[in-house]
Write a protein that holds these residues in place. Structure first.
Motif, PDB file in Angstrom:
ATOM      1  N   GLU A  80      44.262  50.061  51.452  1.00 38.71           N
ATOM      2  CA  GLU A  80      44.779  48.726  51.142  1.00 38.71           C
ATOM      3  C   GLU A  80      45.546  48.243  52.354  1.00 38.71           C
ATOM      4  N   GLU A  82      47.477  44.732  54.224  1.00 36.75           N
ATOM      5  CA  GLU A  82      47.917  43.345  54.292  1.00 36.75           C
ATOM      6  C   GLU A  82      47.941  42.942  55.765  1.00 36.75           C
ATOM      7  N   TYR A  90      46.925  37.768  54.007  1.00 38.02           N
ATOM      8  CA  TYR A  90      45.773  38.197  53.223  1.00 38.02           C
ATOM      9  C   TYR A  90      45.989  39.651  52.808  1.00 38.02           C
ATOM     10  N   ARG A  91      45.369  40.023  51.686  1.00 37.14           N
ATOM     11  CA  ARG A  91      45.461  41.419  51.223  1.00 37.14           C
ATOM     12  C   ARG A  91      44.061  41.943  50.932  1.00 37.14           C
ATOM     13  N   ARG A  93      41.679  45.392  49.729  1.00 38.57           N
ATOM     14  CA  ARG A  93      41.621  46.721  49.101  1.00 38.57           C
ATOM     15  C   ARG A  93      40.153  47.120  49.044  1.00 38.57           C
ATOM     16  N   LEU A 116      38.013  44.136  47.548  1.00 35.03           N
ATOM     17  CA  LEU A 116      38.721  42.979  46.986  1.00 35.03           C
ATOM     18  C   LEU A 116      39.496  42.327  48.112  1.00 35.03           C
ATOM     19  N   GLU A 118      42.252  39.226  48.603  1.00 32.50           N
ATOM     20  CA  GLU A 118      43.121  38.215  47.997  1.00 32.50           C
ATOM     21  C   GLU A 118      43.500  37.212  49.083  1.00 32.50           C
ATOM     22  N   GLY A 122      45.786  32.472  46.533  1.00 33.03           N
ATOM     23  CA  GLY A 122      45.732  33.197  45.264  1.00 33.03           C
ATOM     24  C   GLY A 122      44.332  33.504  44.779  1.00 33.03           C
ATOM     25  N   ASN A 123      43.311  32.881  45.347  1.00 38.12           N
ATOM     26  CA  ASN A 123      41.947  33.199  44.943  1.00 38.12           C
ATOM     27  C   ASN A 123      41.577  34.601  45.404  1.00 38.12           C
ATOM     28  N   VAL A 124      40.671  35.215  44.631  1.00 39.72           N
ATOM     29  CA  VAL A 124      40.282  36.595  44.899  1.00 39.72           C
ATOM     30  C   VAL A 124      38.769  36.664  45.070  1.00 39.72           C
ATOM     31  N   THR A 126      35.592  39.377  45.434  1.00 34.25           N
ATOM     32  CA  THR A 126      35.260  40.773  45.150  1.00 34.25           C
ATOM     33  C   THR A 126      33.835  41.065  45.593  1.00 34.25           C
TER      34      THR A 126
END
Length: 353
Positions: A80, A82, A90-91, A93, A116, A118, A122-124, A126
């Motif tokens: 993970e 950032e 941004y994040r 994983r 994933l 992010e 706030g949108n994700v 995948t």
């Protein structure tokens, strides 16, 4: 792109979970990772590259090889991270494919690769491939380019310097965002190629037309055509045009005089034709008069003879008039006779009654 936090779990030589607070290193300059051989420097490279692209930084380390052999069966392998890009956080994983213990029952199950991302809003996003494509679009580099210029392992910088010109050019275009200029340059090159082709065709066409020009100064004209000196050809053409225009003006005056003379001759010719026709008509009339003179003399004699019998004609006319009157009297007599016979017949009919 600046990593600010990196968490690895059951990854490489790290059996457990470990977090690196990279933001403590500051927000300027270059991160330098040093340490003894086997201290885990390459693992950090692999973790960052894997988080971004789903592959390790080295070509000989596949994603399925990234799970730590020291990890417990139930431990989950993931990275993970950032990072900050253009002032936005941004994040990421991501986990590789690996075998882990089942949560229920005994045995192992295969964990599928997944990712994933992010976004700052706030949108994700995948999906392993979807996230990789979005990262490449965001950063502007694929894994190979990123490994060559952003994550330089020991001795790797020499590969960038000694690589092919085409490869270095592609990398630097992505770094400095110069691809639009390259496309613009290619379009200009194609356009220049097309214009040069059109120019060559025009020169060829001009040469064909120039070969058919009949110039008074043929030697100068042939020299200009053979050397394809368009300026000299244009100068000679302008000179010939001026001479032709001057000659044409003189010819116009001559043509005008010829037309006036032709009109006068035409008028005289018309008058001569009219006089000739009048003479021809007179001759024809005289000929007809000579041919018809005997008939005329005969008709004249008949006229004179009949002229002397005018009294007889008048007497005959009087007799004809009296005869016509007598005919009318005869007709009236016949009508009265018919009426008389009718009356007699009617009277006899009445006597019989």
């Amino acid at each position: 792109m600046r990593p600010t936090k990196l968490t690895i779990s059951a990854f490489g030589p790290y059996a457990g979970e470990m977090t690196l607070e990279l933001e403590r290193l500051g927000d300027r300059g270059i991160y330098l990772i040093t340490g003894d051989t086997g201290a885990g420097k390459t693992t950090i490279f692999d973790a960052v590259t894997f988080a971004l692209y789903g592959n390790a930084s080295g070509e000989n380390r596949k994603p399925r090889m990234l799970r730590s052999k020291y990890a417990l069966a139930e431990a989950r392998t993931f990275v993970e991270m950032e990072f900050v890009y253009n002032g936005k956080t941004y994040r990421l994983r991501r986990n590789p494919e690996y075998l882990r213990a089942k949560q229920r029952g005994e045995g192992e199950t295969k964990e599928r690769p997944d990712a994933l991302l992010e976004l700052p809003d706030g949108n994700v996003i995948t999906g392993d491939r979807t996230v990789t494509a979005r990262v490449e679009e965001l950063v502007g580099l694929n894994r190979e380019q990123f490994s060559q210029i952003a994550m330089l392992a020991q001795g790797s910088f020499s590969r960038l310097l000694s690589g092919r010109t085409e490869d270095r050019g592609a990398i630097f275009r992505e770094i400095f965002r110069t691809r639009p200029y390259q496309k613009f340059q290619e379009r200009l090159k194609d356009k220049a190629k097309g214009l040069y082709g059109a120019y060559a065709d025009s020169v060829k066409s001009i040469g064909q037309y120039a070969g058919g020009v009949m110039a008074e100064d043929g030697e100068r004209w042939r020299a200009a055509v053979e050397s394809k000196d368009l300026e000299a050809m244009l100068d000679l053409l302008e000179e010939m045009i001026r001479e032709d225009e001057s000659g044409a003006a003189g010819l116009d005056q001559d043509l005008k005089a010829v037309r006036e003379r032709s009109g006068l001759l035409g008028q005289r010719l018309g008058e001569a034709r009219s006089a000739a026709k009048a003479q021809e008509d007179a001759q024809r009339a005289e000929q007809e008069l000579r041919e018809n003179r005997p008939l005329f003399e005969e008709a004249k004699a008949v006229f004179e003879r009949e002229k002397g019998r005018a009294g007889e004609r008048e007497q005959l006319i009087g007799e004809i008039s009296r005869a016509q009157e007598n005919l009318k009297a005869y007709d009236e007599h016949d009508r009265l006779a018919a009426d008389s016979r009718a009356c007699q017949a009617e009277a006899k009919g009445m006597e019989a009654v």
